[in-house]
Design an enzyme around this catalytic site. Structure first.
Site, PDB file in Angstrom:
ATOM      1  CG  HIS A 129     -18.755 -31.775  88.330  1.00  0.00           C
ATOM      2  ND1 HIS A 129     -19.782 -31.131  87.701  1.00  0.00           N
ATOM      3  CD2 HIS A 129     -18.739 -33.036  87.822  1.00  0.00           C
ATOM      4  CE1 HIS A 129     -20.370 -31.966  86.847  1.00  0.00           C
ATOM      5  NE2 HIS A 129     -19.758 -33.134  86.921  1.00  0.00           N
ATOM      6  CD  GLU A 164     -17.108 -26.379  89.341  1.00  0.00           C
ATOM      7  OE1 GLU A 164     -16.766 -27.590  89.320  1.00  0.00           O
ATOM      8  OE2 GLU A 164     -17.673 -25.834  88.396  1.00  0.00           O
ATOM      9  CB  CYS A 208     -20.576 -26.966  90.275  1.00  0.00           C
ATOM     10  SG  CYS A 208     -19.835 -28.571  90.031  1.00  0.00           S
TER      11      CYS A 208
HETATM   12  C1  AOF Z   1     -18.498 -28.425  86.269  1.00  0.00           C
HETATM   13  N1  AOF Z   1     -17.350 -28.861  86.860  1.00  0.00           N
HETATM   14  O1  AOF Z   1     -15.658 -30.287  87.034  1.00  0.00           O
HETATM   15  C2  AOF Z   1     -17.170 -30.605  85.260  1.00  0.00           C
HETATM   16  C3  AOF Z   1     -18.336 -30.098  84.621  1.00  0.00           C
HETATM   17  O2  AOF Z   1     -22.899 -36.178  84.711  1.00  0.00           O
HETATM   18  P1  AOF Z   1     -22.094 -35.194  85.490  1.00  0.00           P
HETATM   19  O3  AOF Z   1     -22.766 -34.743  86.744  1.00  0.00           O
HETATM   20  O4  AOF Z   1     -20.682 -35.652  85.766  1.00  0.00           O
HETATM   21  O5  AOF Z   1     -22.006 -33.851  84.590  1.00  0.00           O
HETATM   22  C4  AOF Z   1     -21.251 -33.818  83.425  1.00  0.00           C
HETATM   23  C5  AOF Z   1     -21.409 -32.481  82.759  1.00  0.00           C
HETATM   24  O6  AOF Z   1     -21.039 -31.433  83.661  1.00  0.00           O
HETATM   25  C6  AOF Z   1     -20.511 -32.307  81.553  1.00  0.00           C
HETATM   26  O7  AOF Z   1     -21.148 -32.698  80.366  1.00  0.00           O
HETATM   27  C7  AOF Z   1     -20.242 -30.803  81.564  1.00  0.00           C
HETATM   28  O8  AOF Z   1     -21.315 -30.079  80.995  1.00  0.00           O
HETATM   29  C8  AOF Z   1     -20.191 -30.501  83.051  1.00  0.00           C
HETATM   30  N2  AOF Z   1     -18.829 -30.709  83.527  1.00  0.00           N
HETATM   31  N3  AOF Z   1     -18.936 -29.006  85.142  1.00  0.00           N
HETATM   32  O9  AOF Z   1     -19.128 -27.505  86.761  1.00  0.00           O
HETATM   33  C9  AOF Z   1     -16.681 -29.919  86.412  1.00  0.00           C
HETATM   34  N4  AOF Z   1     -16.532 -31.702  84.820  1.00  0.00           N
HETATM   35 ZN    ZN Z   2     -20.429 -29.269  88.036  1.00  0.00          ZN
END
Ligand code: AOF
Ligand code: ZN
Length: 365
Positions: A57, A59, A90
């Site tokens: 992600h 962060e 994160c």
């Molecule tokens: C964040 N930072 O850069 C993003 C977030 O399956 P995962 O672990 O990739 O999680 C996906 C979910 O995380 C997505 O549906 C959204 O709620 C969050 N995305 N969150 O802190 C990020 N891409």
């Molecule tokens: Zn995240």
């Protein structure tokens, strides 16, 4: 010297985080596009963005090359996650790194997060601000937000027309109305989309590839064809291309279904309505397939039906400086529309010139 107010400073760094988020515009599906900037004593010490589902992600990417993040402010275009998905939360990474302030542009609409991330940070003693450049952040993830909050994709229909509002000759011939610049712009729309939707008649007429042909890394959109009676030819071009090609049908014919599956299609049987696929069911199905942004590239029948059902969120219409004459085909088949009082009203959102064509963006009223 003018003192820079802290609100201005927050907006300045958040603009950078949103800029970074957009770097993932062609690749993050089904995840949102997110950017992060780490700032210490008014110096950017780390930057990151989410590139692909399953990868870091924003962060975590920003923290990667920072030896000491203690006392920094983290600017994030989306609330940091608090859940274990494909990657760990994160929030935990930010807390562990010793970040002292987190500025988020908006809450994560994902029900697994939605506010819990910000709460977790506050509980850990971190100062939290949410809502900086919120409108800009919302615009970057319209599809993800709509799917998370309404269980529907954000639907955009792209149309090309002459100045007399015709999209093809009476024969169906439509190559090309717009110029090369507008057609290149459409490739970017495709690349941004999670799926492209069309009707079987367009496939029978044009045998389109429906893939995104641009000079960047792209997660190819799904190709989705509405084919009520299963008239798809097994030799259709799209079935051989990388990525998924889906046929949505009402037909039960197992033999045809199997032949198309062998040709490379995925076939799904969905409910019908008045002898055609139920478009509401189609949207529900696509949301279930984690489609955030759906691009419609279809003829007047499907466009008319989608308009009549109020299923389109945005129209992108390219108007070319040519005249096709009143025998040409229109954009929307709307048989019940007889009186001016019944006209479909739109709101003009944006006008720009692309090569010799005009790009007009509308939303329903
Ligand atoms: C964040 N930072 O850069 C993003 C977030 O399956 P995962 O672990 O990739 O999680 C996906 C979910 O995380 C997505 O549906 C959204 O709620 C969050 N995305 N969150 O802190 C990020 N891409
Ligand atoms: Zn995240």
């Amino acid at each position: 010297m003018t003192k820079i107010m802290s609100a201005d400073r927050d907006a300045f760094y958040m603009a950078r985080a949103i800029y970074l988020a957009k770097k993932g515009r062609y690749t993050t599906d089904p995840n949102p596009r997110v950017g992060c900037v780490l700032v210490k004593d008014d110096v950017v010490i780390g930057e990151g963005w989410h590139a692909k589902a399953g990868q870091g992600h924003a962060e975590v990417e920003a923290l990667k090359d920072v030896p000491d993040a203690k006392g920094t402010t983290a600017y994030v275009s989306l609330e940091p996650c608090s859940h274990h998905g494909k990657t760990p939360p994160c929030c935990d990474a930010l807390i562990k790194a010793g970040v002292s302030r987190v500025v988020a542009a908006m809450q994560d609409p994902n029900p697994r997060v939605s506010g819990a991330g910000l709460e977790k940070l506050k509980t850990a003693g971190i100062e939290v601000v949410c809502g900086v450049l919120q409108e800009d952040a919302l615009a970057v993830n319209r599809g993800f937000i709509k799917r998370m909050t309404k269980n529907r994709p954000f639907v955009r229909s792209k149309l090309a027309m002459s100045i007399d509002g015709r999209t093809a000759m009476a024969s169906g011939e439509s190559k090309w109305i717009t110029g090369p610049e507008a057609r290149a712009d459409v490739q970017r729309l495709r690349a941004e989309s999670s799926a492209i939707l069309t009707g079987i008649n367009t496939v029978l007429a044009d045998d389109p590839a429906l893939n995104a042909r641009i000079d960047s890394d792209v997660l190819q959109p799904l190709r989705v064809v509405l084919d009520t009676h299963l008239n798809m030819p097994v030799a259709a071009k799209m079935a051989k291309l990388p990525g998924r090609s889906l046929i949505l049908t009402c037909a039960e014919d197992q033999q045809k279904q199997q032949a198309l599956q062998q040709a490379g299609f995925e076939v799904y049987q969905l409910p019908g309505k008045n002898g055609r696929l139920d478009l509401q069911a189609v949207m529900d199905f696509l949301s279930g397939q984690q489609i955030n942004e759906l691009l419609v590239e279809a003829g007047s029948v499907l466009n008319g039906a989608l308009l009549a059902e109020g299923l389109v969120d945005e129209y992108v219409i390219y108007m070319a400086p040519c005249i096709l004459g009143d025998q040409g085909r229109g954009l929307f088949n709307l048989p019940g529309l007889q009186q001016m009082a019944d006209k479909k009203q739109l709101t003009l959102r944006d006008v720009r010139q692309v090569g010799q064509d005009l790009k007009l963006t509308y939303t329903p009223l």
